[in-house]
Design an enzyme around this catalytic site. Sequence first.
Site, PDB file in Angstrom:
ATOM      1  N   LYS A  52      17.932  44.203  98.620  1.00 11.88           N
ATOM      2  CA  LYS A  52      17.572  43.501  97.384  1.00 11.88           C
ATOM      3  C   LYS A  52      16.051  43.328  97.276  1.00 11.88           C
ATOM      4  CE  LYS A  52      22.099  41.367  97.467  1.00 11.88           C
ATOM      5  NZ  LYS A  52      22.950  40.177  97.701  1.00 11.88           N
ATOM      6  N   GLN A  96      22.403  34.309 100.038  1.00 12.00           N
ATOM      7  CA  GLN A  96      23.198  35.428 100.540  1.00 12.00           C
ATOM      8  C   GLN A  96      24.489  34.914 101.189  1.00 12.00           C
ATOM      9  OE1 GLN A  96      22.601  38.811 100.187  1.00 12.00           O
ATOM     10  NE2 GLN A  96      24.627  39.031 101.081  1.00 12.00           N
ATOM     11  N   ASP A 119      23.194  35.232  90.538  1.00 12.45           N
ATOM     12  CA  ASP A 119      24.466  35.765  91.049  1.00 12.45           C
ATOM     13  C   ASP A 119      25.638  35.342  90.148  1.00 12.45           C
ATOM     14  OD1 ASP A 119      24.266  37.504  93.191  1.00 12.45           O
ATOM     15  OD2 ASP A 119      24.235  35.932  94.720  1.00 12.45           O
TER      16      ASP A 119
HETATM   17  C1  BQF Z   1      26.029  51.777  98.951  1.00 15.30           C
HETATM   18  C2  BQF Z   1      28.514  42.526 100.069  1.00 15.30           C
HETATM   19  C3  BQF Z   1      30.611  42.021 101.157  1.00 15.30           C
HETATM   20  C4  BQF Z   1      30.163  40.732 101.436  1.00 15.30           C
HETATM   21  C5  BQF Z   1      28.920  40.324 101.025  1.00 15.30           C
HETATM   22  C6  BQF Z   1      24.510  49.876  98.406  1.00 15.30           C
HETATM   23  C7  BQF Z   1      25.095  47.603  98.954  1.00 15.30           C
HETATM   24  C8  BQF Z   1      26.255  48.073  99.542  1.00 15.30           C
HETATM   25  C9  BQF Z   1      26.551  49.423  99.535  1.00 15.30           C
HETATM   26  C10 BQF Z   1      24.763  46.177  98.915  1.00 15.30           C
HETATM   27  C11 BQF Z   1      27.604  43.419  99.370  1.00 15.30           C
HETATM   28  C12 BQF Z   1      28.000  44.833  99.053  1.00 15.30           C
HETATM   29  C13 BQF Z   1      26.343  42.956  99.033  1.00 15.30           C
HETATM   30  C14 BQF Z   1      25.687  50.333  98.984  1.00 15.30           C
HETATM   31  C15 BQF Z   1      25.303  43.833  98.381  1.00 15.30           C
HETATM   32  C16 BQF Z   1      27.028  45.484  98.090  1.00 15.30           C
HETATM   33  O1  BQF Z   1      25.119  52.617  98.951  1.00 15.30           O
HETATM   34  O2  BQF Z   1      27.230  52.093  98.873  1.00 15.30           O
HETATM   35  C17 BQF Z   1      24.215  48.523  98.383  1.00 15.30           C
HETATM   36  O3  BQF Z   1      23.668  45.834  99.301  1.00 15.30           O
HETATM   37  N1  BQF Z   1      25.666  45.214  98.465  1.00 15.30           N
HETATM   38  C18 BQF Z   1      25.999  41.610  99.339  1.00 15.30           C
HETATM   39  O4  BQF Z   1      24.900  41.147  99.055  1.00 15.30           O
HETATM   40  O5  BQF Z   1      26.869  40.804  99.958  1.00 15.30           O
HETATM   41  C19 BQF Z   1      28.099  41.215 100.354  1.00 15.30           C
HETATM   42  C20 BQF Z   1      29.796  42.914 100.477  1.00 15.30           C
END
Ligand code: BQF
Length: 291
Positions: A52, A96, A119
């Site tokens: 991010k 987060q 968010d």
């Molecule tokens: C990709 C997330 C579960 C729990 C908390 C790119 C992300 C993921 C995959 C990413 C996720 C999942 C995020 C890919 C943010 C998605 O290339 O396939 C980016 O950064 N995500 C999160 O902040 O908290 C989570 C999943």
Amino acid sequence: MTILDGKKVSNDIKEEIAVEVSKMVANGEKTPHLAAILVGTDGASMTYVNAKVKACEKIGFNSTLIDLPEETTEAVLLEKIQELNTNDDIDGFIVQLPLPKHIDEQKVLMAIDPDKDVDGFHPTNVGRMALDLPTFLPATPFGILELLERYDVETSGKNVVVMGRSHIVGRPMSILMSQKRKAGDATVTVVHSRTKNLADITRSADIIVAAIGISEYLTGDMVKDGVVIIDVGITRVPDETKKAGYRLAGDVDFASVSPKASYITPVPGGVGPMTIAMLLKNTLLARERHG
Ligand code: BQF
């Protein structure tokens, strides 16, 4: 079969936002500023929050990462949130997730100023979403809508099956796709861990949003020909052949499902990158709304 290329579309969106930012700066307006609070050192959470921050740098946003130790008390976290709520330089911020077990997630989300809640997790913003009022849509459902729209996937009158009822993905997704909107007007069914005859329901689906968090759960025998597949899952599966020691797996068994699908998102490179792009979109929106 068409791959819904979230990586590409997210890059398009980031470029569009970067153009907006340059215009704002050229007009002497403030640069959008996103802050993120990370509590602890969970590997996946660190990866997500770093992605991010990096995305902010790439498109010309200011960003601030607030790194707190695992032992941080709920009271100290709430103080940090108050600081960000009242800091006029911050347009939007996120906490987060997941948080350490000793911290009450609901209490934390409710402390965030809804006008900075990029968010979209504050109850006020969840309510506004449900009522189709202007708000910040949660980034993952927002990203899925945007992906369906940009690929012109027809959703009106379609049977959508949302697998999973989480507050972050399944529940908002089910609400949004039932609403009167571009990627909406669908007939939505939510299935979950207590659902009976699940495969009968998924086999009747025109569109499936898989968000249950069980790797490769949805298999080819559970879907009909021509189905549209949105795979929200992102699980680390141990894999000694990879240098990281793991590979990323979705909730969908791509090998058996993709031959039957008309459209399908890959993992990685599908929904995940869209989540990041829409968080940035919400931050731009926050900057514009704050005037
Ligand atoms: C990709 C997330 C579960 C729990 C908390 C790119 C992300 C993921 C995959 C990413 C996720 C999942 C995020 C890919 C943010 C998605 O290339 O396939 C980016 O950064 N995500 C999160 O902040 O908290 C989570 C999943």
